[in-house]
Design an enzyme around this catalytic site. Structure first.
Site, PDB file in Angstrom:
ATOM      1  N   ASN A 254      75.735  39.450 118.433  1.00 47.95           N
ATOM      2  CA  ASN A 254      76.845  40.387 118.196  1.00 47.95           C
ATOM      3  C   ASN A 254      76.872  41.504 119.224  1.00 47.95           C
ATOM      4  O   ASN A 254      75.835  42.008 119.659  1.00 47.95           O
ATOM      5  CB  ASN A 254      76.841  40.930 116.758  1.00 47.95           C
ATOM      6  CG  ASN A 254      75.555  41.560 116.308  1.00 47.95           C
ATOM      7  OD1 ASN A 254      74.479  41.187 116.765  1.00 47.95           O
ATOM      8  ND2 ASN A 254      75.641  42.499 115.395  1.00 47.95           N
TER       9      ASN A 254
ATOM     10  N   GLU B 288      78.657  45.081 119.699  1.00 49.82           N
ATOM     11  CA  GLU B 288      79.440  46.111 119.012  1.00 49.82           C
ATOM     12  C   GLU B 288      80.100  47.061 120.001  1.00 49.82           C
ATOM     13  O   GLU B 288      79.829  47.019 121.211  1.00 49.82           O
ATOM     14  CB  GLU B 288      78.530  46.857 118.026  1.00 49.82           C
ATOM     15  CG  GLU B 288      78.029  45.919 116.931  1.00 49.82           C
ATOM     16  CD  GLU B 288      77.277  46.614 115.807  1.00 49.82           C
ATOM     17  OE1 GLU B 288      76.877  47.788 115.962  1.00 49.82           O
ATOM     18  OE2 GLU B 288      77.079  45.950 114.761  1.00 49.82           O
TER      19      GLU B 288
ATOM     20  N   CYS C 286      81.440  39.294 116.621  1.00 47.52           N
ATOM     21  CA  CYS C 286      80.300  38.678 115.933  1.00 47.52           C
ATOM     22  C   CYS C 286      79.554  37.713 116.854  1.00 47.52           C
ATOM     23  O   CYS C 286      80.137  37.127 117.781  1.00 47.52           O
ATOM     24  CB  CYS C 286      80.768  37.876 114.725  1.00 47.52           C
ATOM     25  SG  CYS C 286      81.478  38.830 113.395  1.00 47.52           S
TER      26      CYS C 286
ATOM     27  N   GLU D 296      78.534  34.694 116.276  1.00 46.42           N
ATOM     28  CA  GLU D 296      79.014  33.306 116.246  1.00 46.42           C
ATOM     29  C   GLU D 296      80.126  33.091 117.263  1.00 46.42           C
ATOM     30  O   GLU D 296      80.166  32.088 117.970  1.00 46.42           O
ATOM     31  CB  GLU D 296      79.526  32.940 114.850  1.00 46.42           C
ATOM     32  CG  GLU D 296      78.466  32.944 113.762  1.00 46.42           C
ATOM     33  CD  GLU D 296      78.280  34.298 113.099  1.00 46.42           C
ATOM     34  OE1 GLU D 296      78.472  35.346 113.764  1.00 46.42           O
ATOM     35  OE2 GLU D 296      77.931  34.326 111.907  1.00 46.42           O
TER      36      GLU D 296
ATOM     37  N   CYS E  11      81.462  35.123 108.915  1.00 50.62           N
ATOM     38  CA  CYS E  11      82.652  35.766 108.346  1.00 50.62           C
ATOM     39  C   CYS E  11      83.861  34.835 108.488  1.00 50.62           C
ATOM     40  O   CYS E  11      83.806  33.809 109.190  1.00 50.62           O
ATOM     41  CB  CYS E  11      82.919  37.104 109.042  1.00 50.62           C
ATOM     42  SG  CYS E  11      83.659  36.951 110.684  1.00 50.62           S
TER      43      CYS E  11
ATOM     44  N   CYS F  78      85.069  34.052 112.061  1.00 54.32           N
ATOM     45  CA  CYS F  78      84.161  33.138 112.790  1.00 54.32           C
ATOM     46  C   CYS F  78      84.309  31.710 112.271  1.00 54.32           C
ATOM     47  O   CYS F  78      84.227  30.747 113.034  1.00 54.32           O
ATOM     48  CB  CYS F  78      82.722  33.609 112.676  1.00 54.32           C
ATOM     49  SG  CYS F  78      82.404  35.086 113.654  1.00 54.32           S
TER      50      CYS F  78
HETATM   51  N1  THU Z   1      78.078  40.073 112.226  1.00 50.97           N
HETATM   52  C1  THU Z   1      77.890  38.919 112.953  1.00 50.97           C
HETATM   53  O1  THU Z   1      77.652  38.983 114.171  1.00 50.97           O
HETATM   54  N2  THU Z   1      77.962  37.743 112.309  1.00 50.97           N
HETATM   55  C2  THU Z   1      78.148  37.592 110.968  1.00 50.97           C
HETATM   56  O2  THU Z   1      78.163  36.479 110.486  1.00 50.97           O
HETATM   57  C3  THU Z   1      78.326  38.771 110.120  1.00 50.97           C
HETATM   58  C4  THU Z   1      78.373  40.080 110.820  1.00 50.97           C
HETATM   59  C5  THU Z   1      77.934  41.353 112.918  1.00 50.97           C
HETATM   60  C6  THU Z   1      79.195  42.139 113.113  1.00 50.97           C
HETATM   61  C7  THU Z   1      78.639  43.533 113.251  1.00 50.97           C
HETATM   62  O3  THU Z   1      78.207  43.719 114.594  1.00 50.97           O
HETATM   63  C8  THU Z   1      77.410  43.540 112.380  1.00 50.97           C
HETATM   64  O4  THU Z   1      77.062  42.178 112.194  1.00 50.97           O
HETATM   65  C9  THU Z   1      77.594  44.204 111.034  1.00 50.97           C
HETATM   66  O5  THU Z   1      78.685  43.685 110.358  1.00 50.97           O
END
Ligand code: THU
Length: 162
Positions: free
Chosen positions: A61, A63, A72, A74, A111, A114
């Site tokens: 991920n 941010e 994310c 994925e 999510c 994704c």
């Molecule tokens: N996140 C992912 O990378 N994958 C997921 O399946 C769920 C959430 C990340 C997004 C954000 O950077 C952090 O986790 C918190 O939500």
């Protein structure tokens, strides 16, 4: 009125029960969490992607101070795989997450956005993508992405194929 029950089968297993290729994929997902950029959530997610030719790649991920601009793990992993290996099908994806320096006990699952991107990849190559969700306590396996996204929207509706 009729009722219809939709079922999905998940398999629960331990790391040592997995074939070597899937163990390596989980290892990659865990390694990817170390390179994640998550200064806002401190929630580090890694994804490993196994391609049909045996290549393993991944992502994590990313941010952003403008929160919705982040992405994310994925989708970072899949877009990387699909952009660099456009003619190679994706066979499996593994997902792991850590926070406070520890991997989560229970698996996390992708999510909705994704899942939609995973589905596009599954449909694009016409081959099921197996989903491996890593937790310290247990690993969940789901045979194909379509199971994770019933009543989905895809090219079938867009082009009125069915
Ligand atoms: N996140 C992912 O990378 N994958 C997921 O399946 C769920 C959430 C990340 C997004 C954000 O950077 C952090 O986790 C918190 O939500």
């Amino acid at each position: 009125m009729q009722e219809k029950i939709h079922q999905i089968v998940t398999r629960i297993c331990r790391y040592d029960e997995l074939p070597q290729e899937y163990q390596a994929l989980i290892d990659e997902a865990k390694r990817q969490t170390e390179k994640s950029y998550a200064p806002y959530s401190n929630f580090h997610v890694g994804a490993g992607v196994l391609l049909a030719d045996g290549t393993i790649t991944g992502g994590n991920n990313q941010e952003n101070a403008a929160y919705p601009s982040g992405l994310c793990a994925e989708r970072v992993a899949l877009f990387h795989a699909n952009s660099q290996y456009p003619n190679v099908a994706v066979r499996a994806i593994a997902i792991a997450a850590s926070t406070g320096g520890k991997f989560l006990q229970s698996p996390i699952s992708p999510c909705g956005a994704c899942r939609q991107v995973l589905l596009e990849t599954e449909n694009r190559f016409g081959q099921p993508i197996e989903v491996l969700l890593y937790g310290e306590k247990e690993i969940l396996l789901i045979k194909k992405v379509a199971d994770l996204l019933p009543f989905n929207f895809s090219d079938k509706q867009l082009f009125n194929k069915e």
